[in-house]
Design a protein around this motif. Structure first.
Motif, short mmCIF file in Angstrom:
data_model
loop_
_atom_site.label_atom_id
_atom_site.label_comp_id
_atom_site.label_asym_id
_atom_site.label_seq_id
_atom_site.Cartn_x
_atom_site.Cartn_y
_atom_site.Cartn_z
N GLN A 107 0.66 -1.80 0.11
CA GLN A 107 0.14 0.30 -0.07
C GLN A 107 0.78 0.71 0.03
N LEU A 108 1.80 1.25 1.14
CA LEU A 108 3.49 2.75 0.94
C LEU A 108 3.33 2.38 -0.57
N LEU A 109 4.06 1.63 -1.38
CA LEU A 109 4.39 1.96 -2.76
C LEU A 109 3.47 1.55 -3.93
N ASP A 110 2.29 1.97 -3.73
CA ASP A 110 1.07 1.76 -4.42
C ASP A 110 -0.15 2.80 -4.14
N ARG A 111 -0.20 3.59 -2.31
CA ARG A 111 -0.58 4.23 -2.89
C ARG A 111 -0.48 5.47 -2.65
N MET A 112 -0.77 6.65 -3.24
CA MET A 112 -0.10 8.41 -2.48
C MET A 112 -0.79 8.85 -0.89
N SER A 113 -1.95 8.36 -0.92
CA SER A 113 -3.42 8.89 0.26
C SER A 113 -1.87 8.33 1.75
N PHE A 114 -1.18 6.44 0.74
CA PHE A 114 -1.28 5.65 2.26
C PHE A 114 0.39 6.83 3.10
N LEU A 160 5.59 9.80 4.48
CA LEU A 160 6.37 9.41 3.81
C LEU A 160 6.42 10.02 2.51
N THR A 161 5.63 10.94 2.05
CA THR A 161 5.47 11.90 0.57
C THR A 161 7.39 12.29 -0.40
N ASN A 162 8.56 12.45 0.54
CA ASN A 162 9.06 12.84 0.14
C ASN A 162 10.20 12.05 0.10
N SER A 163 10.08 10.42 1.39
CA SER A 163 11.52 9.50 0.88
C SER A 163 11.22 8.57 0.62
N ARG A 164 12.77 8.62 0.61
CA ARG A 164 13.35 7.96 -0.69
C ARG A 164 13.19 6.18 -0.45
N THR A 165 13.10 6.28 0.90
CA THR A 165 12.83 5.02 1.04
C THR A 165 11.51 4.71 2.16
N ILE A 166 10.84 3.84 1.29
CA ILE A 166 9.91 3.19 2.16
C ILE A 166 9.88 1.78 2.77
N PRO A 167 9.41 1.93 4.03
CA PRO A 167 9.74 0.34 5.13
C PRO A 167 9.07 -0.83 3.92
N ASP A 168 9.73 -2.08 4.25
CA ASP A 168 9.89 -2.83 3.82
C ASP A 168 8.95 -3.87 5.34
N ALA A 169 8.82 -4.92 4.61
CA ALA A 169 7.47 -6.24 4.66
C ALA A 169 8.12 -6.40 6.56
N THR A 170 10.03 -6.74 6.13
CA THR A 170 10.15 -6.99 6.87
C THR A 170 10.44 -5.84 8.22
N GLN A 196 -12.89 1.91 5.79
CA GLN A 196 -13.39 2.59 4.75
C GLN A 196 -12.25 3.89 3.91
N MET A 197 -12.47 3.60 3.57
CA MET A 197 -11.51 4.91 2.13
C MET A 197 -12.48 6.29 1.31
#
Length: 93
Positions: free
Chosen positions: A5-12, A18-28, A64-65
């Motif tokens: 969801q973090l990789l797929d949706r800007m709303s998340f 994390l909009t300007n973040s270069r790294t998104i936390p992975d599942a681990t 709901q979203m």
């Protein structure tokens, strides 16, 4: 799912700031964080977010979203004759 969801949706990304973040936390990383804070810590975080939403006048609803994009629609005015046709079940031209 959270990583996806973090990789797929800007709303998340915006919600997690994390909009300007270069790294998104992975599942681990997310899993380790979840285990580290525990159920009580997670409940405290959710309660804090909920109280902030209530303070701003938002009512959170589970599962709901809602897209709150506002689009201006043209104002339509029917003539009296058109209103009569509509009331009779006919479609004005």
């Amino acid at each position: 799912q959270m990583e996806f969801q973090l990789l797929d949706r800007m709303s998340f990304k915006r919600f997690c700031r994390l909009t300007n973040s270069r790294t998104i936390p992975d599942a681990t990383t997310i899993w380790v964080f979840e285990n580290r804070i525990g159920e009580a810590g997670a409940r405290e975080i959710f309660d804090g977010v909920e109280s902030q939403l209530f303070a701003k006048g938002f009512i959170p609803r589970g599962g709901q979203m809602i897209d709150a994009t506002l689009v201006q629609a043209p104002t339509q005015r029917n003539t009296r004759e058109e209103n009569k046709l509509i009331k009779q079940g006919a479609m004005p031209a």
